[in-house]
Design an enzyme around this catalytic site. Sequence first.
Site, short mmCIF file in Angstrom:
data_model
loop_
_atom_site.label_atom_id
_atom_site.label_comp_id
_atom_site.label_asym_id
_atom_site.label_seq_id
_atom_site.Cartn_x
_atom_site.Cartn_y
_atom_site.Cartn_z
N SER A 1 0.85 -1.19 0.00
CA SER A 1 0.00 0.00 0.00
C SER A 1 0.88 1.24 0.00
CB SER A 1 -0.90 0.01 1.24
OG SER A 1 -0.14 0.39 2.36
N LYS A 2 0.21 2.38 -0.07
CA LYS A 2 0.93 3.65 -0.17
C LYS A 2 1.89 3.86 0.99
CE LYS A 2 -2.31 6.32 -2.86
NZ LYS A 2 -3.55 6.97 -2.67
N ARG A 3 1.56 3.27 2.12
CA ARG A 3 2.44 3.55 3.25
C ARG A 3 3.81 2.88 3.06
NH1 ARG A 3 2.47 -0.66 6.86
NH2 ARG A 3 0.96 -2.11 6.04
N GLY B 1 5.60 3.51 0.55
CA GLY B 1 6.32 4.40 -0.37
C GLY B 1 5.61 4.42 -1.71
#
Length: 468
Positions: free
Chosen positions: A238-240, A242
């Site tokens: 996921s976006k977390r 990077g």
Amino acid sequence: MSFRTRFAPSPTGYLHIGGARTALFSWLYTRHHGGDFVLRIEDTDLERSTAESVNAILEGMNWLGLTYDQGPFYQTERFDRYREVIDQLMAAGHAYRCYCSKEELDAMREEQKARKEKPRYDGRCRARTEPREGVEPVIRFRTPDEGVTVVDDMVRGKVAFQNHELDDLIIARSDGSPTYNLTVVVDDMDMGITHVVRGDDHLNNTPRQINILKALGVEPPRYGHLPMIMGPDGAKLSKRHGAVSVMQYRDEGYLPEALLNYLVRLGWAHGDQEIFGLDELVRLFDIKDVNQSASAINPDKLLWLNQHYIKTLDPDHVALELGWHLGQLGIDPSEGPELRDVVIAQRERARTLREMAENSVYFYHEFEDYDEKAARKQLTAEAQPVLQTLHDGFSALGAWEKEALHEVVVHTGERLELKLGKVAQPLRVALTGGTVSPPIDDTLVLIGRERVLARIDRALQKISAAAG
Ligand code: GLU
């Protein structure tokens, strides 16, 4: 038999690395077999699909160099055709109208749960012939009651599904619009797709799609389902973790070659080889070698690959990307040295092209301020004669060439009885504002006569202002 695959993204966001890996594997597999690669935009979800996302997908494919031979085809342009196939299925008794209301379906599900059964549509409208007042029917596919549908998956091997466990899926909603499984089937059939490579989140759809294709009298394609991509911590990507969008990797300074090389290793291997050129991949790639288990991203490896490609690719090619990054910084690359020369001078030091661009601004622009610490240390009263001697030497030069420039620097050291570092460092700070740059003679060549002389003047003024 012709060989044809497709990449079929839903345009509901950017092209993320999972999608890009699917596209890459499908593309490599096709190119390996000399087949056709079709791009199909699955935009039937009118609420979530956007033109912006279509553009982002096309941009990502283009930047990665994943060329397609046909398409992009848009599913929203094919509604008439889907209608036709739904009618065909109805006429042949493979589909039926379902008049169940939401309340009825909810109650059915509750009863099944109470009996500890898996909730599924029980087919109660299969035999219904009369419409129901006030209910706009959906259309369901009549799944065979018996037998087993085997997906002979190119990655996972044979996966068997009991038909009685697959319920009668909806192929048209009550407003008449077709659903995902129907549109995919019709398109794969009409587009002559022979091999489907996609994420394994679709594996459960595959027996349903095979059953619909069989009902239509069509031989299903071969399927290959790719394992998931995880974050370095083993959680779903996921976006977390990077960057996840392909174009964000570009923004961060990665080369497409590095990203492709990185993506191919998420699930595919050839011995313990890490570096692969695209031609080599086309030659070596086989979907059967794709690993069945999920693979985790590894940002350090991507960085390492990026450095490798920055150093080894044709500098003219790297220059195109560097030019783009300089443009992002508001720099017009025509106002300074040739980009390829900057690449050659900088490539040993940069891990990303963004870093290279940020460290190359002074070739094109006057820098604003000196690095304070560097200026305090290097632009001192002792540096005054050094910079003056250099200025005199450079001014007297005919051609602005590396060897001659080098000699001026060496002679300055000899004349003033200083080690080379004592000459080069103040000069570097005068020229770049800081202490990091390519070798000093390369830096001089790239900055050019006019800017070099002006910047030494600027440094001399700073020194005398501080003294005065
Ligand atoms: N449009 C689907 C998706 O983006 C892919 C469908 C397929 O490959 O069959 O997940």
